[in-house]
Design an enzyme around this catalytic site. Structure first.
Site, PDB file in Angstrom:
ATOM      1  N   ILE A 146       0.833  -1.206   0.000  1.00 38.34           N
ATOM      2  CA  ILE A 146       0.000   0.000   0.000  1.00 38.34           C
ATOM      3  C   ILE A 146       0.865   1.253   0.000  1.00 38.34           C
ATOM      4  CG2 ILE A 146      -1.669   1.330   1.357  1.00 38.34           C
ATOM      5  CD1 ILE A 146      -2.752  -1.459   2.322  1.00 38.34           C
ATOM      6  N   ASP A 166      11.458   2.850   6.295  1.00 34.91           N
ATOM      7  CA  ASP A 166      11.069   1.463   6.535  1.00 34.91           C
ATOM      8  C   ASP A 166      12.325   0.671   6.863  1.00 34.91           C
ATOM      9  OD1 ASP A 166      10.263  -1.230   6.451  1.00 34.91           O
ATOM     10  OD2 ASP A 166       8.637  -0.758   5.065  1.00 34.91           O
ATOM     11  N   ARG A 228      -3.714   0.727  11.003  1.00 37.23           N
ATOM     12  CA  ARG A 228      -4.313   0.151  12.196  1.00 37.23           C
ATOM     13  C   ARG A 228      -4.479   1.207  13.275  1.00 37.23           C
ATOM     14  NH1 ARG A 228      -6.011  -3.183   9.583  1.00 37.23           N
ATOM     15  NH2 ARG A 228      -6.049  -5.440   9.811  1.00 37.23           N
ATOM     16  N   ASP A 252      -8.554   6.250   9.232  1.00 33.27           N
ATOM     17  CA  ASP A 252      -9.491   5.214   8.795  1.00 33.27           C
ATOM     18  C   ASP A 252      -9.452   4.017   9.740  1.00 33.27           C
ATOM     19  OD1 ASP A 252     -11.410   4.079   6.935  1.00 33.27           O
ATOM     20  OD2 ASP A 252      -9.817   2.728   6.268  1.00 33.27           O
ATOM     21  N   GLU A 257     -12.925   0.138  17.802  1.00 35.75           N
ATOM     22  CA  GLU A 257     -13.778   0.037  16.615  1.00 35.75           C
ATOM     23  C   GLU A 257     -14.943  -0.904  16.879  1.00 35.75           C
ATOM     24  OE1 GLU A 257     -10.543   0.969  13.082  1.00 35.75           O
ATOM     25  OE2 GLU A 257     -11.038  -1.125  13.525  1.00 35.75           O
ATOM     26  N   HIS A 276     -12.773   2.427   9.060  1.00 33.62           N
ATOM     27  CA  HIS A 276     -11.931   1.323   8.588  1.00 33.62           C
ATOM     28  C   HIS A 276     -12.453   0.827   7.238  1.00 33.62           C
ATOM     29  CE1 HIS A 276      -8.793  -1.479  10.510  1.00 33.62           C
ATOM     30  NE2 HIS A 276      -8.663  -1.523   9.195  1.00 33.62           N
ATOM     31  N   GLY A 278     -11.149   1.440   4.059  1.00 33.20           N
ATOM     32  CA  GLY A 278     -10.244   1.445   2.922  1.00 33.20           C
ATOM     33  C   GLY A 278     -10.387   0.258   1.994  1.00 33.20           C
ATOM     34  N   ALA A 279     -10.570  -0.917   2.561  1.00 33.28           N
ATOM     35  CA  ALA A 279     -10.671  -2.131   1.740  1.00 33.28           C
ATOM     36  C   ALA A 279     -12.108  -2.470   1.387  1.00 33.28           C
ATOM     37  CB  ALA A 279     -10.035  -3.309   2.471  1.00 33.28           C
TER      38      ALA A 279
END
Length: 313
Positions: A146, A166, A228, A252, A257, A276, A278-279
């Site tokens: 992503i 990263d 997350r 998001d 949650e 949440h 996005g997907a």
């Protein structure tokens, strides 16, 4: 294999699953008795030690999505259970939402919509004045599937410079993607106009961004987390937005949650929140659903799975 689907999946994926496997669907009363399950498909359902112990025949937990923090992976692995996920199936959908949230914050789209609904005396009020992102610097914290898509599209679509952090990927691989690399995450906070977070939730990332990190940021900075909940300390973010320490933020994924209706962040004018989501596109749901079924079929046929979360095979 007798497969229990513990959350709703797309109709297309469900039809595919029924052709390949013996299915007990999420809304079937039999779902309350899971002792016969050999495989499970899970989206948000919590699979803890107690749940795993109720399924002595279980061979595979197939996560319909990327994040596996709702699964006790170490316990599953100790019982010889395979845990898989779908790391690429929803990448485009989540990346598109991230870019949408960046633009929403920059141009005050949701805030403008709400202001119109409440009534305005004139167009283009100064309190709805936004800012451009083109030609500015984006910071990526995490460069998985992503993060990489977000970086490439911000470069191509908005001519943004991309600085990435990263530690698991490293400088050579990051620069091969066309991104500048930093070994110091503080460089992201201090120099970037847009910061996008794409990391899993674990002991190292929980509350990774607190008040000290937010105060390092530029006042024009936009912060987006679609990975997350719990990575950004929400109380600290609320203070930073209220005091205009940063320009805006979008989340998001919340620590709790579904997100409570009265969450303090929703009282901040420079904040955008989504559930949440996005997907949650038709395309991604079909791809994730098909992918989890294929993983279970591989186990049924004695073949190795494409993904294996928790330890390598």
């Amino acid at each position: 294999m007798k497969t229990y689907i513990l959350d709703p999946i797309s109709e297309e994926a469900l039809a595919y699953a029924r052709k390949q496997l013996e299915i007990v669907t999420w809304n079937d009363p039999a779902i309350q008795v899971v002792s016969e399950a050999e495989a499970i498909i899970v989206r948000t359902y919590t699979i803890d030690k107690k749940m795993i112990d109720q399924m002595p025949k279980l061979r595979i937990i197939a996560k319909h999505g990327v994040g596996t923090d709702n699964i006790d992976i170490s316990y599953a692995v100790s019982k010889g259970i395979i845990v898989t996920n779908t790391p690429k199936a929803n990448s485009n959908s989540v990346a598109e939402l991230i870019i949408g949230l960046i633009l929403d914050c920059a141009h005050k789209i949701t805030a403008s919509h709400c202001a119109c609904m409440q009534g305005l005396k004139k167009n283009q009020p100064m309190f709805l004045s936004g800012q451009e992102i083109s030609g500015k610097r984006a910071g990526l914290i995490g460069i998985g599937h992503i993060g990489a898509i977000v970086g490439r599209r911000l470069q191509a679509g908005f001519d943004m410079q991309v600085l990435a952090y990263d530690p698991f990927l490293g400088k050579v691989a990051t620069e091969a993607m066309g991104f500048a690399y930093t070994e110091e995450i503080e460089d992201i906070y201090r120099t970037c106009d847009v910061i996008s977070i794409s990391v899993p939730l674990n002991d190292q990332t929980r509350d990774m961004i607190q008040e000290a990190q937010l105060r390092m940021c530029k006042r024009e900075a936009i912060l987006v987390n679609a990975s997350r909940g719990g990575i950004i300390n929400e109380a600290a973010l609320c203070r930073a937005l209220s005091e205009h320490v940063i320009y805006g933020a979008a989340i998001d994924a919340f620590a709790a949650e579904p997100v409570p209706q009265d969450h303090e962040l929703f009282r901040q004018f420079n904040f955008v929140g989504t559930p949440h989501n996005g997907a949650n596109t038709r395309d991604a749901l079909i791809q994730m659903g098909m992918a989890v079924v294929d993983e279970i079929v591989r186990v049924q046929k004695g073949r190795p799975t494409l993904t294996h979360v928790g330890y390598s095979i």
